[in-house]
Write a protein that holds these residues in place. Sequence first.
Motif, PDB file in Angstrom:
ATOM      1  N   THR A  76     -17.490  -3.728  14.313  1.00  0.00           N
ATOM      2  CA  THR A  76     -16.763  -2.532  15.149  1.00  0.00           C
ATOM      3  C   THR A  76     -15.654  -2.220  14.802  1.00  0.00           C
ATOM      4  N   LYS A  77     -15.128  -0.939  15.204  1.00  0.00           N
ATOM      5  CA  LYS A  77     -13.956  -0.508  14.833  1.00  0.00           C
ATOM      6  C   LYS A  77     -13.048  -0.663  16.171  1.00  0.00           C
ATOM      7  N   VAL A  78     -11.541  -0.941  15.991  1.00  0.00           N
ATOM      8  CA  VAL A  78     -10.809  -0.684  17.134  1.00  0.00           C
ATOM      9  C   VAL A  78     -10.525   0.764  17.185  1.00  0.00           C
ATOM     10  N   LYS A  79     -10.680   1.266  18.386  1.00  0.00           N
ATOM     11  CA  LYS A  79     -10.211   2.808  18.312  1.00  0.00           C
ATOM     12  C   LYS A  79      -9.075   3.268  18.324  1.00  0.00           C
ATOM     13  N   ASN A  80      -8.068   2.547  18.997  1.00  0.00           N
ATOM     14  CA  ASN A  80      -6.671   3.135  19.092  1.00  0.00           C
ATOM     15  C   ASN A  80      -5.757   2.209  18.279  1.00  0.00           C
ATOM     16  N   GLY A  81      -4.839   3.003  17.535  1.00  0.00           N
ATOM     17  CA  GLY A  81      -3.806   2.198  16.981  1.00  0.00           C
ATOM     18  C   GLY A  81      -2.416   1.976  18.052  1.00  0.00           C
ATOM     19  N   VAL A  82      -1.874   0.961  17.586  1.00  0.00           N
ATOM     20  CA  VAL A  82      -0.418   1.024  18.480  1.00  0.00           C
ATOM     21  C   VAL A  82       0.688   0.659  17.814  1.00  0.00           C
ATOM     22  N   HIS A  83       1.877   1.027  18.455  1.00  0.00           N
ATOM     23  CA  HIS A  83       3.087   0.617  17.720  1.00  0.00           C
ATOM     24  C   HIS A  83       4.227   0.306  18.846  1.00  0.00           C
ATOM     25  N   LEU A  84       5.026  -0.725  18.392  1.00  0.00           N
ATOM     26  CA  LEU A  84       6.316  -1.233  18.976  1.00  0.00           C
ATOM     27  C   LEU A  84       7.430  -0.711  18.127  1.00  0.00           C
ATOM     28  N   GLU A  85       8.421  -0.388  18.821  1.00  0.00           N
ATOM     29  CA  GLU A  85       9.766  -0.014  18.302  1.00  0.00           C
ATOM     30  C   GLU A  85      10.667  -1.255  18.723  1.00  0.00           C
ATOM     31  N   PHE A  86      11.348  -1.584  17.718  1.00  0.00           N
ATOM     32  CA  PHE A  86      12.515  -2.582  17.894  1.00  0.00           C
ATOM     33  C   PHE A  86      13.694  -2.668  17.005  1.00  0.00           C
ATOM     34  N   GLU A  87      14.616  -3.318  17.532  1.00  0.00           N
ATOM     35  CA  GLU A  87      16.077  -3.425  17.027  1.00  0.00           C
ATOM     36  C   GLU A  87      16.768  -4.526  17.011  1.00  0.00           C
ATOM     37  N   LEU A  88      17.468  -4.951  15.924  1.00  0.00           N
ATOM     38  CA  LEU A  88      18.224  -6.321  15.816  1.00  0.00           C
ATOM     39  C   LEU A  88      19.400  -5.979  16.432  1.00  0.00           C
ATOM     40  N   ASN A  89      19.866  -6.530  17.497  1.00  0.00           N
ATOM     41  CA  ASN A  89      21.318  -6.566  18.254  1.00  0.00           C
ATOM     42  C   ASN A  89      22.154  -7.156  17.223  1.00  0.00           C
ATOM     43  N   GLN A 143      -5.741 -13.275  16.638  1.00  0.00           N
ATOM     44  CA  GLN A 143      -4.309 -13.208  16.558  1.00  0.00           C
ATOM     45  C   GLN A 143      -3.871 -12.675  15.011  1.00  0.00           C
ATOM     46  N   ILE A 144      -3.083 -11.659  15.193  1.00  0.00           N
ATOM     47  CA  ILE A 144      -2.410 -11.324  13.919  1.00  0.00           C
ATOM     48  C   ILE A 144      -1.013 -11.634  13.774  1.00  0.00           C
ATOM     49  N   VAL A 145      -0.444 -12.091  12.566  1.00  0.00           N
ATOM     50  CA  VAL A 145       1.076 -12.492  12.602  1.00  0.00           C
ATOM     51  C   VAL A 145       1.649 -11.814  11.312  1.00  0.00           C
ATOM     52  N   VAL A 146       2.663 -11.007  11.801  1.00  0.00           N
ATOM     53  CA  VAL A 146       3.405 -10.252  10.883  1.00  0.00           C
ATOM     54  C   VAL A 146       4.634 -10.949  10.661  1.00  0.00           C
ATOM     55  N   THR A 147       5.257 -11.162   9.469  1.00  0.00           N
ATOM     56  CA  THR A 147       6.356 -12.071   9.048  1.00  0.00           C
ATOM     57  C   THR A 147       7.167 -11.265   8.007  1.00  0.00           C
ATOM     58  N   PRO A 148       8.290 -10.689   8.369  1.00  0.00           N
ATOM     59  CA  PRO A 148       9.143  -9.975   7.269  1.00  0.00           C
ATOM     60  C   PRO A 148       9.665 -11.211   6.338  1.00  0.00           C
ATOM     61  N   LEU A 149       9.819 -10.470   5.106  1.00  0.00           N
ATOM     62  CA  LEU A 149      10.448 -11.479   3.879  1.00  0.00           C
ATOM     63  C   LEU A 149      11.936 -11.258   3.806  1.00  0.00           C
ATOM     64  N   ASN A 150      12.506 -10.473   4.374  1.00  0.00           N
ATOM     65  CA  ASN A 150      13.888 -10.155   4.456  1.00  0.00           C
ATOM     66  C   ASN A 150      14.424 -10.007   5.854  1.00  0.00           C
ATOM     67  N   GLU A 151      15.848 -10.215   6.056  1.00  0.00           N
ATOM     68  CA  GLU A 151      16.468  -9.975   7.239  1.00  0.00           C
ATOM     69  C   GLU A 151      16.299  -8.624   7.605  1.00  0.00           C
ATOM     70  N   TYR A 152      16.272  -8.268   8.851  1.00  0.00           N
ATOM     71  CA  TYR A 152      16.512  -6.770   9.396  1.00  0.00           C
ATOM     72  C   TYR A 152      17.896  -6.568   9.312  1.00  0.00           C
ATOM     73  N   VAL A 153      18.082  -5.340   9.050  1.00  0.00           N
ATOM     74  CA  VAL A 153      19.581  -4.643   9.388  1.00  0.00           C
ATOM     75  C   VAL A 153      19.947  -4.621  10.921  1.00  0.00           C
ATOM     76  N   ALA A 154      21.002  -4.859  11.195  1.00  0.00           N
ATOM     77  CA  ALA A 154      21.450  -4.886  12.530  1.00  0.00           C
ATOM     78  C   ALA A 154      21.712  -3.295  13.123  1.00  0.00           C
ATOM     79  N   ASN A 155      21.112  -3.207  14.294  1.00  0.00           N
ATOM     80  CA  ASN A 155      21.141  -1.767  15.152  1.00  0.00           C
ATOM     81  C   ASN A 155      20.638  -0.428  14.104  1.00  0.00           C
ATOM     82  N   VAL A 156      19.596  -1.065  13.341  1.00  0.00           N
ATOM     83  CA  VAL A 156      18.724  -0.033  12.746  1.00  0.00           C
ATOM     84  C   VAL A 156      17.248  -0.080  13.621  1.00  0.00           C
ATOM     85  N   PRO A 157      16.759   1.180  13.750  1.00  0.00           N
ATOM     86  CA  PRO A 157      15.478   0.975  14.456  1.00  0.00           C
ATOM     87  C   PRO A 157      14.297   0.630  13.364  1.00  0.00           C
TER      88      PRO A 157
END
Length: 583
Positions: A570-583, A541-555
Amino acid sequence: MDQRKIVIATIMAISMSPVIVAETHASDNHLIIENSGTIINPNLMGAKVAETKSVATVSNLAATNITDLTSILENELSKRSTAISIKYTGDTTNILEKVNEIIKNYGFKDDYFRGILSKWQYGTYGYENNVTITVNLTYLTTPQQEAFIQSEVERIVDSIIKPSMSVVEKVKAINDYVVLNTTYSFDSSTTPHAAYAILNEGKGVCQAYALLTLRLLQEAGIEAKYVTGESRGEGHAWNLVKIDGQWYHLDTTWNDPVFADSSVDHSDYVQYKYFLITDSAIREDHTIDNHGYPTATSERFMAFRYIEEPVQVGSTLYFPNQLSNYQLYKLDMTKEPLKVEKVSSTRVQYIVPVDGWLYFSNYSFNAFLAKMKLDGSEEKILLEKRVDSVRLEGNEIVASFGGVELYREVVMDAVVVGQQEEIQQIRSILNSIEFLSPNFEAQAIQLKALYNILNEDSRLLLSNSERATIQSILSKYETMKNLTFDTIQWETARKITNPKKEWKINLNQEVANTAANKSQIRIVDMFGESISATVTINGKQIVVTPLNEYVANVPYTLIVDKGLLSVDGTKVKNGVHLEFELN
């Protein structure tokens, strides 16, 4: 033969003050050599050394002698490689010291490399005269930031350098750009020691000033060097510039003075005390490091030394000469030998050139608002009241005292007047736009359209700082518009409601809990800039925690780069990404 390991530890000091630990192990009939060392770049001007980023190692390299080794290493350093592995079958006597010398010497061939290199680690393992040499280098900037720097440097040079300019005019344009677009400050979101901080935030310290100046000069086709030394007892950096076979010192940091009175607007203030000067002049308050820099003895441009707050009309500078009680003088940059000439005995301040006239505060006559022709003729008092600010707003000269407007006059022709509405709209956008906001894209598009409408004369009605801000905004917009990721999007964009949401990523294999792995996991904003966040790796498991609040409606985008190492290597072959936005 005794199979127990015999360990010999040796500590050696090198000129850069590293500590190198060398170990030799006797095993069977072979001498196995394991050496390692770390060097902190002494030219960092106080910059903090960042963690080494994990990248693919450059391998399949081989050398059989020190000449080949030097060539291979220098080639990799020129490409800003961060992890290098070389199979070396030459003489391994003092090989660690030789590798260190190759890196140090390359820094004086490639000044920008020397300026952005943070530290390097190197080691060898293998047998006598048959070892693998590894070199890991850490830089002040990422490859993405360097790509941004290169793009901005090309854009800036294209916008401020004209083919008709002389070399000294080009150097002046670069000096002015750096000074007018930079605030001396350690308070930047990325290291203030790199050119990226200036180009991205308009902030930086001497190292950033000098590195950006170096890149701009080189892009303009002007030979230059990055110089280190001291001033006022502290580490300092500036440049040497070569013009017509002669070298001159240029210190853009000290041409951008810091004023004690912050209530007065000095955003357009430039001085030239450290503009193309000699060794003896720079040594009045600088100490130059003993790195074999070329000598600077020509006094060809010393006429610039006492010029402050000039205005430029064509190739001529008009300025209040502090050596002559601020009487009006001029310097024609195309007329050699260069010398300053008196235009008028009138003491002037706050000069603004408009259509063959100079508007100014007349310090010979109660600081009243006045104007005169460029040759000093037809001097006239316009307002018999003291003024401490004269500026061009649109097509009007505006004078004020203590922030209170006292005078306004239309001075521009009808062609320029016709674009006043666009100029006012541009200023309205500049006053309201925020980079990290949901309205940024729409405002940037509108700003670009308005700015493209303006003709060259109308653009000159905007101040230097306004034009610089416009370029910064448009650059950010292009970065945002062209932002892509070399990873796989693992699901559609998410809407979130927690302004400090942490992300938990579950994997099907355990990942090594290393700094290298953590460096490949991050959250970036809509410009691709990493935000402050902590990364925790706990088995699968990997946990990523922001230190500051996200700006609303910004990707935002959560990124896990390819190449993560599992606990079994061994190396993980593929990287991944997830886009998100604060309502």
